[in-house]
Design a protein around this motif. Structure first.
Motif, PDB file in Angstrom:
ATOM      1  N   THR A 136       5.756   5.990 -13.334  1.00 42.03           N
ATOM      2  CA  THR A 136       5.065   6.375 -12.102  1.00 42.03           C
ATOM      3  C   THR A 136       4.124   5.264 -11.641  1.00 42.03           C
ATOM      4  OG1 THR A 136       5.237   8.707 -12.657  1.00 42.03           O
ATOM      5  CG2 THR A 136       3.538   8.117 -11.074  1.00 42.03           C
ATOM      6  N   ARG A 139       6.171   2.723  -9.892  1.00 41.72           N
ATOM      7  CA  ARG A 139       6.537   3.239  -8.572  1.00 41.72           C
ATOM      8  C   ARG A 139       5.366   3.118  -7.592  1.00 41.72           C
ATOM      9  NH1 ARG A 139       8.666   9.481  -7.632  1.00 41.72           N
ATOM     10  NH2 ARG A 139       9.177   9.272  -5.423  1.00 41.72           N
ATOM     11  N   ASP A 142       4.857  -0.547  -6.557  1.00 43.75           N
ATOM     12  CA  ASP A 142       5.773  -0.904  -5.471  1.00 43.75           C
ATOM     13  C   ASP A 142       5.240  -0.411  -4.131  1.00 43.75           C
ATOM     14  OD1 ASP A 142       8.791  -1.551  -4.575  1.00 43.75           O
ATOM     15  OD2 ASP A 142       8.222   0.380  -3.739  1.00 43.75           O
ATOM     16  N   ALA A 143       4.763   0.847  -4.114  1.00 43.77           N
ATOM     17  CA  ALA A 143       4.331   1.462  -2.851  1.00 43.77           C
ATOM     18  C   ALA A 143       3.116   0.765  -2.242  1.00 43.77           C
ATOM     19  CB  ALA A 143       4.039   2.947  -3.070  1.00 43.77           C
ATOM     20  N   ASN A 250      -5.271  12.464 -14.571  1.00 45.62           N
ATOM     21  CA  ASN A 250      -4.069  11.879 -15.160  1.00 45.62           C
ATOM     22  C   ASN A 250      -4.117  10.369 -14.922  1.00 45.62           C
ATOM     23  OD1 ASN A 250      -1.323  10.732 -14.165  1.00 45.62           O
ATOM     24  ND2 ASN A 250      -0.747  12.302 -15.643  1.00 45.62           N
ATOM     25  N   VAL A 253      -2.329   9.064 -11.908  1.00 41.16           N
ATOM     26  CA  VAL A 253      -3.018   9.516 -10.700  1.00 41.16           C
ATOM     27  C   VAL A 253      -4.254   8.652 -10.452  1.00 41.16           C
ATOM     28  CG1 VAL A 253      -4.449  11.389  -9.781  1.00 41.16           C
ATOM     29  CG2 VAL A 253      -2.141  11.881 -10.616  1.00 41.16           C
ATOM     30  N   ALA A 256      -3.288   5.379  -9.070  1.00 43.46           N
ATOM     31  CA  ALA A 256      -2.814   5.462  -7.686  1.00 43.46           C
ATOM     32  C   ALA A 256      -3.970   5.634  -6.706  1.00 43.46           C
ATOM     33  CB  ALA A 256      -1.825   6.621  -7.544  1.00 43.46           C
ATOM     34  N   VAL A 257      -4.934   6.482  -7.045  1.00 43.71           N
ATOM     35  CA  VAL A 257      -6.080   6.697  -6.151  1.00 43.71           C
ATOM     36  C   VAL A 257      -6.836   5.379  -5.983  1.00 43.71           C
ATOM     37  CG1 VAL A 257      -8.313   7.887  -5.953  1.00 43.71           C
ATOM     38  CG2 VAL A 257      -6.264   9.164  -6.635  1.00 43.71           C
TER      39      VAL A 257
ATOM     40  N   THR B 136      -0.188  18.464 -13.286  1.00 43.36           N
ATOM     41  CA  THR B 136      -1.015  17.347 -12.821  1.00 43.36           C
ATOM     42  C   THR B 136      -1.669  17.685 -11.488  1.00 43.36           C
ATOM     43  OG1 THR B 136       0.357  15.747 -13.997  1.00 43.36           O
ATOM     44  CG2 THR B 136      -0.974  14.893 -12.189  1.00 43.36           C
ATOM     45  N   GLU B 222      10.400  16.830  -5.156  1.00 40.45           N
ATOM     46  CA  GLU B 222      10.466  15.478  -5.688  1.00 40.45           C
ATOM     47  C   GLU B 222      11.578  14.629  -5.074  1.00 40.45           C
ATOM     48  OE1 GLU B 222      10.071  18.158  -7.619  1.00 40.45           O
ATOM     49  OE2 GLU B 222       8.532  17.787  -9.131  1.00 40.45           O
ATOM     50  N   ALA B 246      10.415   1.246  -1.973  1.00 39.30           N
ATOM     51  CA  ALA B 246      10.570   2.696  -2.043  1.00 39.30           C
ATOM     52  C   ALA B 246      10.011   3.369  -0.802  1.00 39.30           C
ATOM     53  CB  ALA B 246       9.855   3.224  -3.284  1.00 39.30           C
ATOM     54  N   ASP B 247      10.498   4.559  -0.498  1.00 44.63           N
ATOM     55  CA  ASP B 247      10.028   5.277   0.679  1.00 44.63           C
ATOM     56  C   ASP B 247       9.222   6.514   0.306  1.00 44.63           C
ATOM     57  OD1 ASP B 247      11.995   6.854  -0.317  1.00 44.63           O
ATOM     58  OD2 ASP B 247      13.234   6.869   1.482  1.00 44.63           O
ATOM     59  N   SER B 248       8.895   6.657  -0.957  1.00 39.70           N
ATOM     60  CA  SER B 248       8.092   7.823  -1.336  1.00 39.70           C
ATOM     61  C   SER B 248       7.333   7.549  -2.627  1.00 39.70           C
ATOM     62  CB  SER B 248       8.982   9.054  -1.523  1.00 39.70           C
ATOM     63  OG  SER B 248       9.787   8.903  -2.677  1.00 39.70           O
ATOM     64  N   LEU B 249       6.314   8.379  -2.825  1.00 36.26           N
ATOM     65  CA  LEU B 249       5.532   8.363  -4.058  1.00 36.26           C
ATOM     66  C   LEU B 249       5.950   9.535  -4.922  1.00 36.26           C
ATOM     67  CD1 LEU B 249       2.033   7.798  -2.444  1.00 36.26           C
ATOM     68  CD2 LEU B 249       3.175   6.188  -3.971  1.00 36.26           C
ATOM     69  N   ASN B 250       5.629   9.482  -6.182  1.00 43.90           N
ATOM     70  CA  ASN B 250       5.691  10.675  -7.024  1.00 43.90           C
ATOM     71  C   ASN B 250       4.903  11.788  -6.328  1.00 43.90           C
ATOM     72  OD1 ASN B 250       3.784  12.231  -8.998  1.00 43.90           O
ATOM     73  ND2 ASN B 250       5.612  11.815 -10.201  1.00 43.90           N
ATOM     74  N   ALA B 252       3.094  14.341  -7.296  1.00 43.16           N
ATOM     75  CA  ALA B 252       1.724  14.597  -7.760  1.00 43.16           C
ATOM     76  C   ALA B 252       0.801  13.451  -7.347  1.00 43.16           C
ATOM     77  CB  ALA B 252       1.699  14.780  -9.274  1.00 43.16           C
ATOM     78  N   VAL B 253       1.336  12.235  -7.321  1.00 41.38           N
ATOM     79  CA  VAL B 253       0.549  11.081  -6.878  1.00 41.38           C
ATOM     80  C   VAL B 253       0.243  11.200  -5.385  1.00 41.38           C
ATOM     81  CG1 VAL B 253       0.721   8.595  -6.388  1.00 41.38           C
ATOM     82  CG2 VAL B 253       1.221   9.460  -8.687  1.00 41.38           C
ATOM     83  N   ALA B 256      -2.452  13.628  -4.808  1.00 41.10           N
ATOM     84  CA  ALA B 256      -3.765  13.145  -5.252  1.00 41.10           C
ATOM     85  C   ALA B 256      -4.356  12.140  -4.271  1.00 41.10           C
ATOM     86  CB  ALA B 256      -3.647  12.524  -6.643  1.00 41.10           C
TER      87      ALA B 256
END
Lengths: 269, 269
Positions: A136, A139, A142-143, A250, A253, A256-257, B136, B222, B246-250, B252-253, B256
């Motif tokens: 994650t 991922r 990358d974003a 997490n 998380v 990412a924030v 999460t 998801e 990528a065009d999306s996040l996890n 839960a991420v 958040a």
């Protein structure tokens, strides 16, 4: 077209080899890893990375993305292996006749391979144990347009099937480095770079912190957090507010924030 | 002290009952769920929620938090069950003689139980399939001071052992509701409430959006994301930048990143 082999027996050494790549010790010995699914393999191909070996069910239905993959494997001198659906299920652990898998050479994960000026943000994880969290973070990297993920101390294996899957293809686009802390901090201080930790101690509101590129955003182990000595070595400690009972997020998380906050600052400054 | 039972046989019906709570159909039938680990059970106790039954190894080492738990279970009229370490391992799936587990009554998950004015932020997940992501999101909800999590359509079971574990205790502090979309949107529109979706269509930069409390932040499945019709029903669609392939996040991420952004806006406005 690529050379093509058909496997009809469960006891074929190749079947054993492919199954063994689900275990870390075998991956390390072979310096190879597995990625599964047409989407993931297409992400790899579109990033210019082609499996050494492509594995699929004999008589699998055609698909334009699979054709493209077969062509790329052939052009790169790789091999295509077809097998009975039942044998494929043993390899992938899934009872899906449309399954495809690729065997890739592990990437160079030395710090020396990182060009810190190639991106404004880099993610750093210390002793991250969960392969899903690790994937994650790739991922998310990358974003946010990060350069890659640096793994400090004993982390989960980034080449595990779970981490590769959770990365949603970012394992093929993000740089990856694995290092001990001493090695990392020595490398970091050889050139410019701001080391930032999410921390509760003596720290700045994460919304108001002076992020500066190249910015290295570090999160710690899922249950222990970062060692104090590592926090002390940071250029900046930032706090993400905790309004509830819990004292932590997490790890993926939190990363990412922090990464999205840094992105907003670095993109506008 | 609470009544105390000792179980010495693998075939005891209680062992079978406890093991059955790892499966959704049995949890639904019994209206009970399992939470494991002293920390999680202590989080529950500190939130005023006590297991109906506390399970541990016979001859387990004493611990002040366990004493407090035993006392609370006794005071609430619950039961304490001790069993051989080998039997406990069958129940928890872990070979850990220090393991403890609690059996809890499932919470009321009707929308009618939600007081939307009790918190500025609510999280909403649609067809979220991964119990780790679900847990999460509960944990993130606790951290941002959200009121709870509303599960739309077919989501993972929030009472699964995996979701409860990933929530890190937030299952006991966040309100939880389960509803079909039609039911949810009808309920939402009966009173004030801003429905916000993370979306790539016709949407506002998530950093500049006019979040308003009570703010319902919704993320989708998801792999599919949100159905277009659900996005259309939102008051606000916001975009989180994607700088990579990528065009999306996890999921839960994404929830958040959105929740922390909304928190910053709602806390300062």
């Amino acid at each position: 077209m690529a050379p093509r082999r058909t496997i009809t027996g469960f006891s074929n050494p190749l079947v054993k080899f492919l199954r063994s790549l689900r275990e870390k010790k075998h991956r390390k010995r072979e310096q190879r890893f597995l990625a599964e699914g047409l989407r993931l393999l297409t992400d790899a191909r579109e990033s210019g990375i082609v499996p050494e070996m492509l594995v699929m069910a004999a008589g699998r239905e055609p698909h334009p993305l699979l054709d493209a993959l077969e062509e790329a494997v052939g052009a790169a001198g790789g091999e295509i292996v077809e097998m009975d659906v039942e044998i494929l299920a043993k390899v992938t652990g899934k009872d899906n006749p449309q399954a495809v898998a690729g065997v890739f050479a592990e990437f160079d994960t030395r710090l020396a391979g990182i060009d810190r000026h190639a991106a404004p943000i880099w993610l750093v994880a210390q002793a991250l144990r969960d392969p899903g969290n690790l994937g994650t973070m790739l991922r998310t990297g990358d974003a946010v347009g990060a350069g890659g993920l640096i793994l400090i101390d004993d982390c989960a294996d980034p080449f595990s099937v779970e981490a590769v899957r959770a990365s949603m293809g970012a394992i093929f686009t993000q740089k990856l480095a694995v290092a001990r802390w001493d090695e990392f901090i020595t490398w970091l201080r050889q050139d410019e770079g701001q080391l930032v930790a999410a921390s509760l101690r003596d720290s700045t509101d994460y919304r108001k912190a002076p992020y500066a590129a190249p910015c290295f955003l570090m999160v710690g182990n899922e249950s222990q957090g970062l060692p104090h000595a590592y926090e002390d070595a940071c250029d900046l400690r930032v706090t993400i507010p905790m309004r509830g009972r819990a004292d932590s997020l997490n790890a993926a998380v939190a990363g990412a924030v922090l990464a999205y906050e840094a992105l907003a600052h670095l993109a506008t400054n």
